[in-house]
Design an enzyme around this catalytic site. Structure first.
Site, mmCIF file in Angstrom:
data_model
loop_
_atom_site.group_PDB
_atom_site.id
_atom_site.type_symbol
_atom_site.label_atom_id
_atom_site.label_comp_id
_atom_site.label_asym_id
_atom_site.label_seq_id
_atom_site.Cartn_x
_atom_site.Cartn_y
_atom_site.Cartn_z
ATOM 1 C CG ASP A 1 -13.397 6.714 -1.729
ATOM 2 O OD1 ASP A 1 -13.309 6.698 -0.486
ATOM 3 O OD2 ASP A 1 -12.401 6.573 -2.469
ATOM 4 N NE ARG B 1 -3.929 0.657 1.935
ATOM 5 C CZ ARG B 1 -5.170 0.913 2.360
ATOM 6 N NH1 ARG B 1 -5.386 1.823 3.286
ATOM 7 N NH2 ARG B 1 -6.201 0.258 1.873
ATOM 8 C CB CYS C 1 -14.221 1.823 -0.460
ATOM 9 S SG CYS C 1 -13.640 3.524 -0.367
ATOM 10 C CG HIS D 1 -8.415 0.146 -3.007
ATOM 11 N ND1 HIS D 1 -7.705 -0.973 -2.591
ATOM 12 C CD2 HIS D 1 -9.067 0.619 -1.901
ATOM 13 C CE1 HIS D 1 -7.914 -1.146 -1.290
ATOM 14 N NE2 HIS D 1 -8.730 -0.198 -0.860
ATOM 15 C CD GLN E 1 -13.109 -1.209 -1.166
ATOM 16 O OE1 GLN E 1 -12.347 -1.072 -0.233
ATOM 17 N NE2 GLN E 1 -14.352 -1.650 -0.991
HETATM 18 N N1 CP Z 1 -11.468 0.400 2.115
HETATM 19 C C1 CP Z 1 -10.211 0.264 2.583
HETATM 20 O O1 CP Z 1 -9.282 -0.092 1.850
HETATM 21 O O2 CP Z 1 -10.079 0.552 3.896
HETATM 22 P P1 CP Z 1 -8.688 0.741 4.676
HETATM 23 O O3 CP Z 1 -8.053 1.982 4.114
HETATM 24 O O4 CP Z 1 -9.073 0.871 6.116
HETATM 25 O O5 CP Z 1 -7.836 -0.456 4.409
HETATM 26 N N1 NVA Z 2 -9.780 6.875 -2.112
HETATM 27 C C1 NVA Z 2 -9.428 6.528 -0.764
HETATM 28 C C2 NVA Z 2 -9.718 5.097 -0.502
HETATM 29 C C3 NVA Z 2 -9.431 4.632 0.899
HETATM 30 C C4 NVA Z 2 -9.697 3.173 1.090
HETATM 31 C C5 NVA Z 2 -7.964 6.832 -0.527
HETATM 32 O O1 NVA Z 2 -7.144 6.557 -1.422
HETATM 33 O O2 NVA Z 2 -7.626 7.355 0.527
#
Ligand code: CP
Ligand code: NVA
Length: 323
Positions: A237, A115, A277, A142, A145
């Protein structure tokens, strides 16, 4: 070519950087495994024959996480394996290069979840490591997700083709992966975004190619009410993604008319469900009434991260006999 006609290829050893790395048939195979694992897990919270004993997963997380971290860590434990969470002590490219991190980890673990903000860093890690690398979120995509989201929609509605999902908000990583996967499955993916917050053009053009092949439709506009008319799902989101915090105020103004509330759900028509999400900003992009109300699919969606990612691990690590 639809999912049923595509040849099945083993997923063992593959990377998942983009959701478009998998064909619809391959995703359907992951979903079959996910359904099996979910049924077993719901029966007694454990698997009679955990399919990944002794296997290990390194989790390189340069950004915070609840769902992705816990679903992968708990998931590995439930499958009989082990996950190692690495955060501030392994900043990619700081203490050592991405290449060197990859060359060490590949000798010790069976797969890596990364990540990070930069998609290029995730690509580089995957190019350097000879074990599967899974994108646990970058600013571009993602994929885990979207895999869980489309699984959730299929589970609830019993079909995907022709189903309308209206994404209301930012043309961001979560939208990108959802649009690519929805396009591969013949869905209609709409986006209502404020001017200036359009998705990445390269992702959209890839999604259009997938849509041309599957019969899917992609639609874009600025009006949330127009976008949601007749939709089965309204998805939103955060207005500000991780790494964009300096833009928070500016974005709050730009997105003020893009809140998902009961009035927007009413505009969609009967049977519509809300997805997010998470993490959510209650009273920001979505109201508490929607999140906690009868038209929310959000908590099921969150739970399915666990089942779908476990299935993904089983497929990438070759944990179950192939049918
Ligand atoms: N939706 C999601 O990826 O949540 P986190 O950022 O908590 O992992
Ligand atoms: N779009 C958001 C998703 C978090 C799961 C981000 O990248 O922060």
């Amino acid at each position: 070519m639809n999912a049923a006609d595509e040849p099945l290829v083993s997923l063992v050893g593959r990377d998942l950087l983009s959701v478009a790395d998998l064909s619809a048939a391959e995703v359907s195979r992951v979903y079959q495994t996910a359904t099996q694992l979910k049924t077993e897990f719901h029966a007694n919270r454990r698997h009679a024959r955990p399919p990944l004993p002794g296997r290990t997963l390194a989790m390189l997380f340069q950004k915070p996480s609840l769902r992705t971290r816990v679903s992968f860590e708990a998931g590995m434990a439930q499958l009989g394996g082990h996950a190692i969470y690495l955060t501030h002590d392994v900043v990619l490219g700081a203490r050592e290069s991405v290449r060197d991190v990859a060359r060490n980890l590949e000798r010790m673990v069976d797969a890596i979840v990364v990540r990070t903000g930069s998609h290029e860093v995730a690509l580089e890690l995957a190019a350097q490591a000879n074990v599967p690398v899974i994108n646990g979120l970058t600013l571009r995509e993602h994929p885990c997700q979207a895999l869980a989201d489309i699984f959730t929609i299929q589970e609830r509605f019993g079909r995907l083709e022709g189903l309308v999902v209206a994404f209301v908000g930012d043309g961001n990583n979560v939208y990108h992966s959802l649009a690519l996967l929805g396009a591969a499955f013949g869905m209609e993916i709409r986006l209502a975004h404020p001017p200036g917050y359009a998705p990445n053009e390269r992702i959209v053009s890839r999604a259009r190619e997938l849509a041309d092949a599957s019969g899917a439709r992609l639609r874009f506009g600025h009006d949330p009410v127009d976008a949601v008319r007749g939709a089965a799902v309204i998805y939103t989101d955060a207005w500000t993604s991780m790494g964009q915090e300096a833009e928070t105020e500016e974005r709050r103004d730009a997105f003020a008319a893009y809140r998902v509330d009961d009035a927007l759900l009413d505009a969609a028509g009967r049977g519509v469900l809300a997805m997010h999400c998470l993490p959510a900003h209650r009273g920001g992009e979505i109201t508490s009434a929607v999140m906690d109300g009868p038209r929310s699919l959000i908590w099921e969606q969150s739970e399915n991260r666990l089942h779908v990612q476990k299935a993904l691990l089983v497929e990438l690590l070759g944990g179950m006999p192939k049918g």
